[in-house]
Design a protein around this motif. Structure first.
Motif, mmCIF file in Angstrom:
data_model
loop_
_atom_site.group_PDB
_atom_site.id
_atom_site.type_symbol
_atom_site.label_atom_id
_atom_site.label_comp_id
_atom_site.label_asym_id
_atom_site.label_seq_id
_atom_site.Cartn_x
_atom_site.Cartn_y
_atom_site.Cartn_z
ATOM 1 N N ASN A 22 -81.616 4.056 45.293
ATOM 2 C CA ASN A 22 -80.767 5.201 45.767
ATOM 3 C C ASN A 22 -80.738 6.130 44.441
ATOM 4 O O ASN A 22 -80.914 7.389 44.808
ATOM 5 C CB ASN A 22 -79.278 4.650 46.130
ATOM 6 C CG ASN A 22 -79.320 4.019 47.449
ATOM 7 O OD1 ASN A 22 -80.306 3.808 48.026
ATOM 8 N ND2 ASN A 22 -78.225 3.109 47.533
ATOM 9 N N LEU A 23 -80.755 5.566 43.374
ATOM 10 C CA LEU A 23 -80.815 6.616 42.094
ATOM 11 C C LEU A 23 -82.036 7.243 41.901
ATOM 12 O O LEU A 23 -82.213 8.462 41.739
ATOM 13 C CB LEU A 23 -80.508 5.619 41.046
ATOM 14 C CG LEU A 23 -80.130 6.555 39.619
ATOM 15 C CD1 LEU A 23 -79.412 7.704 39.741
ATOM 16 C CD2 LEU A 23 -79.844 5.425 38.689
ATOM 17 N N ALA A 24 -83.086 6.542 42.305
ATOM 18 C CA ALA A 24 -84.547 7.263 42.109
ATOM 19 C C ALA A 24 -84.445 8.374 43.565
ATOM 20 O O ALA A 24 -85.145 9.189 42.987
ATOM 21 C CB ALA A 24 -85.630 5.975 42.822
ATOM 22 N N GLU A 37 -90.002 7.955 39.827
ATOM 23 C CA GLU A 37 -91.134 6.873 40.086
ATOM 24 C C GLU A 37 -90.785 5.723 39.282
ATOM 25 O O GLU A 37 -91.153 4.499 39.938
ATOM 26 C CB GLU A 37 -92.427 7.431 39.653
ATOM 27 C CG GLU A 37 -93.515 6.648 39.412
ATOM 28 C CD GLU A 37 -94.878 7.238 39.241
ATOM 29 O OE1 GLU A 37 -95.954 6.451 39.225
ATOM 30 O OE2 GLU A 37 -94.831 8.499 38.693
ATOM 31 N N ALA A 38 -90.234 5.718 38.003
ATOM 32 C CA ALA A 38 -90.031 4.461 37.310
ATOM 33 C C ALA A 38 -88.962 3.728 38.001
ATOM 34 O O ALA A 38 -89.239 2.543 38.209
ATOM 35 C CB ALA A 38 -89.529 4.776 35.980
ATOM 36 N N LEU A 39 -87.977 4.327 38.771
ATOM 37 C CA LEU A 39 -87.015 3.523 39.264
ATOM 38 C C LEU A 39 -87.373 3.006 40.470
ATOM 39 O O LEU A 39 -87.120 1.709 41.089
ATOM 40 C CB LEU A 39 -85.690 4.547 39.340
ATOM 41 C CG LEU A 39 -85.028 4.751 38.250
ATOM 42 C CD1 LEU A 39 -83.664 5.573 38.456
ATOM 43 C CD2 LEU A 39 -84.711 3.447 37.210
ATOM 44 N N TYR A 40 -87.995 3.753 41.190
ATOM 45 C CA TYR A 40 -88.870 3.173 42.622
ATOM 46 C C TYR A 40 -89.629 2.027 42.601
ATOM 47 O O TYR A 40 -89.693 1.135 43.194
ATOM 48 C CB TYR A 40 -89.510 4.597 43.405
ATOM 49 C CG TYR A 40 -88.840 5.470 44.039
ATOM 50 C CD1 TYR A 40 -87.877 5.049 44.952
ATOM 51 C CD2 TYR A 40 -89.209 6.748 44.131
ATOM 52 C CE1 TYR A 40 -87.063 6.183 45.679
ATOM 53 C CE2 TYR A 40 -88.479 7.561 45.148
ATOM 54 C CZ TYR A 40 -87.599 7.308 45.829
ATOM 55 O OH TYR A 40 -86.792 8.359 46.269
ATOM 56 N N ARG A 41 -90.423 2.044 41.308
ATOM 57 C CA ARG A 41 -91.099 1.005 40.966
ATOM 58 C C ARG A 41 -90.274 -0.231 40.593
ATOM 59 O O ARG A 41 -90.889 -1.318 40.873
ATOM 60 C CB ARG A 41 -92.430 1.428 39.708
ATOM 61 C CG ARG A 41 -93.383 2.283 40.282
ATOM 62 C CD ARG A 41 -94.439 2.447 39.103
ATOM 63 N NE ARG A 41 -95.552 3.202 39.692
ATOM 64 C CZ ARG A 41 -96.560 2.740 40.269
ATOM 65 N NH1 ARG A 41 -96.484 1.307 40.593
ATOM 66 N NH2 ARG A 41 -97.680 3.361 40.522
#
Length: 83
Positions: A22-24, A37-41
């Protein structure tokens, strides 16, 4: 929410991955693509590890990462994730 969830449920709880996702999404909408991208990954890897690669939440993470790539014109990276 992220820090509380980590503290209350532990760093490796599926809810942590949901909040990361959600933050991503927020960062994605703000155009903060590298942070998104970093958080989605991170959310994707957690979900694969915690609930298995065939779980609907993993599908959601793959879709979100693909959409991020699509919005950036990174079509060759988006396509395999959508497939």
């Amino acid at each position: 929410a992220l820090e509380m969830t980590k503290r209350l449920l532990g760093q490796q709880h599926p809810q942590v991955a949901t909040i990361l996702n959600n933050l991503a999404g927020l960062y994605h909408n703000q155009g903060r693509y590298s942070e998104a991208e970093a958080l989605y990954r991170q959310a994707l890897e957690m979900r694969k590890r915690l609930v298995g690669e065939q779980h609907p939440s993993v599908v959601s993470s793959l879709n979100n990462l693909a959409l991020l790539y699509q919005n950036q014109g990174r079509y060759s990276e988006a396509e395999p994730l959508y497939r």
